[in-house]
Design a protein around this motif. Sequence first.
Motif, PDB file in Angstrom:
ATOM      1  N   GLY A 260       7.654  -0.803   0.323  1.00 16.77           N
ATOM      2  CA  GLY A 260       6.336  -0.682  -0.277  1.00 16.77           C
ATOM      3  C   GLY A 260       5.193  -1.174   0.573  1.00 16.77           C
ATOM      4  N   THR A 261       5.510  -1.831   1.690  1.00 16.99           N
ATOM      5  CA  THR A 261       4.448  -2.415   2.518  1.00 16.99           C
ATOM      6  C   THR A 261       3.872  -1.422   3.525  1.00 16.99           C
ATOM      7  OG1 THR A 261       5.968  -3.180   4.248  1.00 16.99           O
ATOM      8  CG2 THR A 261       5.583  -4.674   2.384  1.00 16.99           C
ATOM      9  N   GLY A 262       4.556  -0.308   3.733  1.00 15.93           N
ATOM     10  CA  GLY A 262       4.139   0.628   4.775  1.00 15.93           C
ATOM     11  C   GLY A 262       4.737   0.318   6.121  1.00 15.93           C
ATOM     12  N   VAL A 263       5.540  -0.740   6.210  1.00 11.35           N
ATOM     13  CA  VAL A 263       6.216  -1.122   7.453  1.00 11.35           C
ATOM     14  C   VAL A 263       7.580  -0.439   7.477  1.00 11.35           C
ATOM     15  CG1 VAL A 263       7.117  -3.039   8.828  1.00 11.35           C
ATOM     16  CG2 VAL A 263       5.015  -3.332   7.497  1.00 11.35           C
ATOM     17  N   ARG A 264       7.871   0.309   8.547  1.00  9.13           N
ATOM     18  CA  ARG A 264       9.144   1.041   8.639  1.00  9.13           C
ATOM     19  C   ARG A 264      10.235   0.165   9.261  1.00  9.13           C
ATOM     20  NH1 ARG A 264       6.041   5.905   9.825  1.00  9.13           N
ATOM     21  NH2 ARG A 264       5.952   7.101   7.914  1.00  9.13           N
ATOM     22  N   VAL A 265      11.476   0.405   8.856  1.00  8.00           N
ATOM     23  CA  VAL A 265      12.631  -0.333   9.373  1.00  8.00           C
ATOM     24  C   VAL A 265      13.423   0.572  10.320  1.00  8.00           C
ATOM     25  CG1 VAL A 265      14.813  -1.451   8.773  1.00  8.00           C
ATOM     26  CG2 VAL A 265      12.785  -1.806   7.346  1.00  8.00           C
ATOM     27  N   SER A 266      13.824   0.010  11.450  1.00 10.26           N
ATOM     28  CA  SER A 266      14.634   0.742  12.420  1.00 10.26           C
ATOM     29  C   SER A 266      15.942   0.011  12.677  1.00 10.26           C
ATOM     30  CB  SER A 266      13.885   0.905  13.749  1.00 10.26           C
ATOM     31  OG  SER A 266      14.727   1.488  14.740  1.00 10.26           O
ATOM     32  N   ASP A 267      17.020   0.770  12.742  1.00 13.10           N
ATOM     33  CA  ASP A 267      18.321   0.243  13.147  1.00 13.10           C
ATOM     34  C   ASP A 267      18.281  -0.041  14.644  1.00 13.10           C
ATOM     35  OD1 ASP A 267      20.945  -0.536  12.975  1.00 13.10           O
ATOM     36  OD2 ASP A 267      21.744   1.437  12.499  1.00 13.10           O
TER      37      ASP A 267
ATOM     38  N   PRO B  43       0.803  -1.228   0.000  1.00 16.10           N
ATOM     39  CA  PRO B  43       0.000   0.000   0.000  1.00 16.10           C
ATOM     40  C   PRO B  43       0.834   1.277   0.000  1.00 16.10           C
ATOM     41  CG  PRO B  43       0.085  -0.914   2.200  1.00 16.10           C
ATOM     42  CD  PRO B  43       0.756  -1.921   1.300  1.00 16.10           C
ATOM     43  N   GLY B  44       2.137   1.167   0.201  1.00 15.38           N
ATOM     44  CA  GLY B  44       2.994   2.347   0.244  1.00 15.38           C
ATOM     45  C   GLY B  44       3.141   2.895   1.650  1.00 15.38           C
ATOM     46  N   ASP B  45       3.893   3.969   1.742  1.00 16.93           N
ATOM     47  CA  ASP B  45       4.162   4.596   3.044  1.00 16.93           C
ATOM     48  C   ASP B  45       2.852   5.024   3.707  1.00 16.93           C
ATOM     49  OD1 ASP B  45       6.528   5.918   4.710  1.00 16.93           O
ATOM     50  OD2 ASP B  45       4.865   7.339   4.659  1.00 16.93           O
ATOM     51  N   PRO B  46       2.741   4.837   5.023  1.00 18.67           N
ATOM     52  CA  PRO B  46       1.491   5.189   5.704  1.00 18.67           C
ATOM     53  C   PRO B  46       1.230   6.686   5.773  1.00 18.67           C
ATOM     54  CG  PRO B  46       3.138   4.497   7.296  1.00 18.67           C
ATOM     55  CD  PRO B  46       3.691   4.182   5.932  1.00 18.67           C
TER      56      PRO B  46
ATOM     57  N   GLY C 137      -0.829  12.726   1.165  1.00 19.54           N
ATOM     58  CA  GLY C 137      -1.700  13.770   0.658  1.00 19.54           C
ATOM     59  C   GLY C 137      -3.130  13.630   1.151  1.00 19.54           C
ATOM     60  N   ASP C 138      -3.602  12.396   1.198  1.00 18.09           N
ATOM     61  CA  ASP C 138      -4.956  12.146   1.709  1.00 18.09           C
ATOM     62  C   ASP C 138      -5.067  12.576   3.162  1.00 18.09           C
ATOM     63  OD1 ASP C 138      -5.628  11.143  -0.746  1.00 18.09           O
ATOM     64  OD2 ASP C 138      -5.465   9.034  -0.154  1.00 18.09           O
ATOM     65  N   LEU C 139      -4.037  12.260   3.965  1.00 15.72           N
ATOM     66  CA  LEU C 139      -4.065  12.610   5.382  1.00 15.72           C
ATOM     67  C   LEU C 139      -4.049  14.115   5.570  1.00 15.72           C
ATOM     68  CD1 LEU C 139      -1.609   9.985   6.895  1.00 15.72           C
ATOM     69  CD2 LEU C 139      -4.055  10.142   7.320  1.00 15.72           C
ATOM     70  N   THR C 140      -3.250  14.809   4.758  1.00 17.07           N
ATOM     71  CA  THR C 140      -3.186  16.264   4.862  1.00 17.07           C
ATOM     72  C   THR C 140      -4.518  16.893   4.493  1.00 17.07           C
ATOM     73  OG1 THR C 140      -0.837  16.218   4.322  1.00 17.07           O
ATOM     74  CG2 THR C 140      -1.964  18.312   4.062  1.00 17.07           C
ATOM     75  N   ALA C 141      -5.113  16.382   3.422  1.00 19.77           N
ATOM     76  CA  ALA C 141      -6.405  16.921   2.996  1.00 19.77           C
ATOM     77  C   ALA C 141      -7.462  16.705   4.062  1.00 19.77           C
ATOM     78  CB  ALA C 141      -6.832  16.251   1.683  1.00 19.77           C
ATOM     79  N   THR C 142      -7.429  15.538   4.701  1.00 21.04           N
ATOM     80  CA  THR C 142      -8.389  15.229   5.760  1.00 21.04           C
ATOM     81  C   THR C 142      -8.204  16.156   6.950  1.00 21.04           C
ATOM     82  OG1 THR C 142      -8.464  12.922   5.089  1.00 21.04           O
ATOM     83  CG2 THR C 142      -9.225  13.432   7.313  1.00 21.04           C
ATOM     84  N   ALA C 143      -6.918  16.387   7.311  1.00 17.46           N
ATOM     85  CA  ALA C 143      -6.618  17.239   8.462  1.00 17.46           C
ATOM     86  C   ALA C 143      -7.032  18.669   8.216  1.00 17.46           C
ATOM     87  CB  ALA C 143      -5.112  17.181   8.769  1.00 17.46           C
ATOM     88  N   SER C 144      -6.956  19.126   6.962  1.00 18.65           N
ATOM     89  CA  SER C 144      -7.317  20.503   6.676  1.00 18.65           C
ATOM     90  C   SER C 144      -8.808  20.694   6.502  1.00 18.65           C
ATOM     91  CB  SER C 144      -6.598  20.965   5.406  1.00 18.65           C
ATOM     92  OG  SER C 144      -6.979  20.186   4.295  1.00 18.65           O
TER      93      SER C 144
END
Length: 431
Positions: free
Chosen positions: A292-299, A35-38, A424-431
């Motif tokens: 691409g999964t939306g899961v972030r990697v941490s060191d 789904p891409g980055d969350p 972009g969707d999240l920003t539009a929702t927040a505004s």
Amino acid sequence: MGQQEKVATSLTGAVSEGISASLAPVDAELARRYPGDPGTRQPVHTVYVPGNLYEAGTLRSWGDQALAMLDEHAPDAASFAAVLGLDASLADAVYDRVRAKLEREPIEDLRIDFEDGYGGTPADEDGDVARTARLVAEAYANGTAAPYTGIRMKCFEAAVRDRGIRTLDVFLSELMAAGGLPDGLVLTLPKVTYPEQVTAMVRLVEAFEKAHGLDAGRIGFEIQIETSQSILGADGTATVARMIDAAEGRATGLHYGTFDYSACVGVSAAYQASDHPAADHAKAVMQVAAAGTGVRVSDGSTNVLPVGSTEKVHDAWRLHFGLTRRALARAYYQGWDMHPGHLPTRYAAVFAFYREGFEQAAARLAAYANQLGGDIADEPATAKALAGYLLRGIDCGALDTAEVARLTGLTRADLDSFASPRRGDLTATAS
């Protein structure tokens, strides 16, 4: 408008329709798995504090201790830059921002530890977990919480499984009793070896959601990669990719455990570090599996603490700064910090990383957005990376929204849209 030119074709519309129909399952699978980055902020670090030591003033205490270390061991920008080898042109901006960060938001992501770092007795754990949950709820209520906060429970290995389940139950139940689960809640499942353990975690939080009438999927969790079996399974497959799938959309991160993993593959204690080849291999597999999964990697972390004489503190600072910069260059935008003295160099490395590349990134994105020519032919994927770089810099405090807008001519919403449709969707929702 002129008449559209006729061009020769050989295939009927039915061919295209047939191909689309045959690929419909693949389209759906791609959308589900990748789904891409969350589109949410990723903290630059996770700070671990033992559950028996966590108090209401822990965040402020860490910030104050870090500031005191700067006062003692690097009281001005020039001395701090000299220790770390910072370019003189960056010294003042980085130093001032580090101090401001330590005063305003010393910890971005707090993990209260009830696993390896927990120092209480088994008889103490219920009480420590309940006390911790109430303190976390109070911190979110009065605005003193870190942006992200949660616990690391014990793993699902047989010897400690029941204790881990109970700890999670007590923590979440106390939060619900205090008013509900905070938006910044993060849970960490350690020492995951088999995808079935991830599935068990899914069933556990699913049961909690049902018990409290929460929306399905409300509770996510991080998967801690600390064993060789989590990278390569007995059948030769990348187990970590199967773990992401087993999480059923609830996995938020993959966190590398430097020392457990190093020991698991036989690295001797003197060479256990996040820049060891074994660590690089594990994180590279994690990175590809998560892409691409939306899961972030941490060191992971370093166990070299900045304590003792000024000389020893400076040596530890240089090491931590270098490891952090190395991780950032490899697109590991988050790591672990285990001591207040790690905060100055964490933020110094992060701020320098974003400030030194800021003007070039802003110019390239502005040229792309305005379809201007230049000496670099950027593509949409590069524009996405440039916008993501600027957004990360803004989120952590390395960059200011106003200076980014001045050089790019773009708003925060514009940057979000370039970086990710979901942003972009999240920003539009927040505004």
